[in-house]
Design an enzyme around this catalytic site. Sequence first.
Site, PDB file in Angstrom:
ATOM      1  CD  GLU A 449      62.080  63.385 -22.856  1.00 45.08           C
ATOM      2  OE1 GLU A 449      61.872  63.671 -24.039  1.00 45.08           O
ATOM      3  OE2 GLU A 449      63.079  63.784 -22.230  1.00 45.08           O
ATOM      4  CD  GLU A 546      66.337  62.548 -20.750  1.00 46.29           C
ATOM      5  OE1 GLU A 546      66.261  63.590 -21.454  1.00 46.29           O
ATOM      6  OE2 GLU A 546      65.866  61.457 -21.098  1.00 46.29           O
TER       7      GLU A 546
END
Length: 873
Positions: A449, A546
């Site tokens: 991320e 995710e």
Amino acid sequence: ITIWLLIAFTLCKYVYGDERLELSLNGKWILQNSNGSLLFPAEVPGCVHSALLKQGFIQDIYFRFNDVAYRWIVLDNWTYTISFSPSNEAKQRVRLVFEGVDTVASIFLNGVITGNTDNMFRRYEFSVGKMLRGGENNVEVRLLSPVVYSLERSQAHSSYAVPPDCPPPVQKGECHVNFIRKAQSSFSWDWGPSFPTLGLWKGVRLEAFNVLRLIHLSAVPVYNSSLSQWVVEVEGLFDAVEQTTVRVSLSVVELWTEEAFTVRFLPGTHKCSLSLYVNQVRRVCGEGKGTAVCLCLVCFIVVSFSCEFPTQVYFRTVELVQEPIAGSPGLSFYFRINGKPIFLKGSNWIPAHALQDLVSPADVRNLLQSAVDANMNALRVWGGGVYEQDLFYDLCDEMGVMIWQDFMFACAMYPTESDFIQTIREEVIQQVRRLKSHPSVIVWSGNNENEAALATDWFKIPVVQRPQYYTDYVSLYVDNIRAIVLEEDGSRPFLVSSPTNGAESQWEGWVSRDPYNLHYGDTHYYNYTHDCWDWTALPRARFASEYGFQSWPSFSTLRKVSKPEDWSYGSTFSHHRQHHAEGNQQMLKQAGLHYHLPDSPDSLQRYKDTLYITQVMQAQCVKTQTEFYRRSQSEIIEGKGHTMGALYWQLNDIWQGPSWSSIEFGGKWKMLHYFAQEFFSPLLPVGFEDQGVLLVYAVSDLSHDLHLKVSVYGWSSVDAVCTVVSGTALVGGGSAVVIHKQPITALLAGCGSGSCTRLTCLMTYHLEDINGCQQGPINHLFLSSPKEAHGMLKPNITFSVQQDEVRRYTINLRSSAVAAFVWLDALDVPGRFSTNGFLMVTRNRTVTFDPWGPTSTKQLVQALTITSLRDVY
Ligand SMILES: *[C@@H]1O[C@H](CO)[C@@H](O)[C@H](O)[C@H]1NC(C)=O
Ligand SMILES: *[C@@H]1O[C@H](CO)[C@@H](O)[C@H](O)[C@H]1NC(C)=O
Ligand SMILES: *[C@@H]1O[C@H](CO)[C@@H](O)[C@H](O)[C@H]1NC(C)=O
Ligand SMILES: *[C@@H]1O[C@H](CO)[C@@H](O)[C@H](O)[C@H]1NC(C)=O
Ligand SMILES: *[C@@H]1O[C@H](CO)[C@@H](O)[C@H](O)[C@H]1NC(C)=O
Ligand SMILES: *[C@@H]1O[C@H](CO)[C@@H](O)[C@H](O)[C@H]1NC(C)=O
């Protein structure tokens, strides 16, 4: 998933005149804090916390508020000491080898400094031959508080900030974790406590040798499609005392392939790369696990005598396909394994314990077996934890679990001072060399991320300063990590981040304007407030790496770390364990959209029912989303689709607290994990409603002629009101096709005497083959929220238990009414049910229970509780 061909190949680890003195297993290490008030024996591998625990100086680190109470441990400095006597036989070279130091230490031999460490993910070796003396010697490892070190490093980085400084207060963690090469989650995470460990978390030994030492050996088969040929790239890392010539021979016995090499070393450490060409690797094996063909590759390394060690080489190819798709902007994003596109089904892996030395082989095996048993074929080793132990990857190779391997950087900016970059370079080289022989690893990814954090400005970096952060990002992940990986491993793809737009991010200079763009790469998506049953709000991503929802673990798991005063949803304990802001409220709000919330006057019962309803909510939410991704694999709708992966967040837990996991700390399956077993089933019917029309897709990883049978039940009765059978369709392997389409009103009108409404009825459906045999699980669709349903009765579910094999119990359930989310809980009898959390539309159902330890019918009957949706209000 893949067709592995197996080669055993042998090698010689310690080539000549070697000697190893293990300082971990036989050693008697002493551990002390900085003022000497604590001094006690400690095990290596181990850490300060587990040593204190073993001495009884501290209690279970997870009990109640101990994460905060034991903070003093990590603010202190600790020293490990050992005395030992090496053999008297002198050797040319002696190395002191640390497989893993956690983390910042100065190492002394006989009072003289021999080296420093600053990276938990590296192996360290120090040359100590001249410093050893006859008789007793002494090694001292002085560990510095990781919290103090991180603070000091961040202060020394004065020119600009490297955010985030600290985790959000709700996590009760430590600051500046991005300044230390250590498991990033060890300073706290939104699912875990702060335990910044210190210790010698892997083996320590002395290695003495006279001629040559083999440090590491890997063998990676790479397929050259233009030549239709495999090349097994065999690589050794050697440590030579003087100029040495060795003969090496590699052979695949079954294929009569043999190749001999002469390798010359100068003194020092050298990499030696050899290629063995293999023309025909017959793919004679079928699909699935355990069908590999074994070929034997023998490698002799000859100095003055020859020696060999066996290992295995598996042949598989992996490509990450990013190419234009007709009717859609952007690029595809999927994995082709052995030439075949594969939908990745699975989850995300986090560290299995805050104290890594307490993760047992049985824990790793149980978690991976649970993944496989839930029909998963892939896991992502998330970048905020650790590069997992060898056993983890060995088991994944064996079980056919594909690994998306992140490098250990997560949710932060990172400094780029030269010593920091240098230690990372060594970390990456070592980890790639260690892991690249594992066929289970199918992709490397630079970080978790961090592209998104930069692109969408998580840290509110002023515009004028941003170029600096972009430069640092590219320097770390592209110029250093990516360059090393491309150099060391040509056998699998590399992604710079997750989520990323892949090729498009690269095109945009490595940081895409919108890394969440659904037309490219992978996506992470979370929304706790929106109704999770509303599939129209879900992102039709190319690859969902995710997504998820929190739930609480079961009462039996929480009871181990709490006291009776903690047992309410509003308790200080419940508040303390929740590390995600507003998490407890979000769960109830989401659950409240579709279910009556527990309202028992008995507060303990209400607490247990609330834990249950959070698991119901999570299971149903993740089911809806995963089914959406699976049914989107063959379609492009409004330019989006061809979804080829669903890895929900997260598989396992690090402690007993609320989290996104489907498996509780200790291995107990939550309702979600039982659901995963079905929603990841190779054959699955997925039903949903689109503007009043029922659509059912047949999703298949196989290839089949199938038809669909829909049954409609009234909430108030266990007899089906009506059944509808669709026509037969060929459902190709790796596809999702519409198998049934019908307006709901028409379906209900044609049902029984037309007495069914959305509120009084629900439906189940399953696939059948041409012989009418059920294929895949029975799935269901509620036509209204259960909280609005009419006629739902409190079911009277009774059961009987019988032991039919030594370690298997059969539970016969009988219900007086249709029951939703029927949950069997064996409380403190650990084990696993064959199915759980199910919809019971028949009077009888049989479930089996496999205990993980000795138990009895009597014990099981006493422990077993059954809860269904109608029981909690
Ligand atoms: C020594 O350090 C410990 C913390 O590790 C502290 O609790 C203790 O009070 C100290 N003792 C002395 C004598 O300073
Ligand atoms: C730990 O070591 C550092 C560096 O030597 C020192 O500054 C610090 O005071 C020590 N901490 C304790 C609790 O002794
Ligand atoms: C395959 O072999 C050819 C001929 O030796 C070579 O030019 C090419 O680079 C190889 N391709 C790969 C992917 O290694
Ligand atoms: C979640 O969904 C709601 C309602 O659709 C929307 O308003 C909100 O912006 C979304 N939140 C996130 C984080 O995407
Ligand atoms: C539940 O069913 C059992 C067995 O049929 C019966 O003995 C029992 O009385 C029932 N309990 C209730 C509350 O109806
Ligand atoms: C269901 O179970 C009950 C009690 O175990 C048994 O008497 C009955 O025959 C079963 N019914 C069916 C349809 O299997």
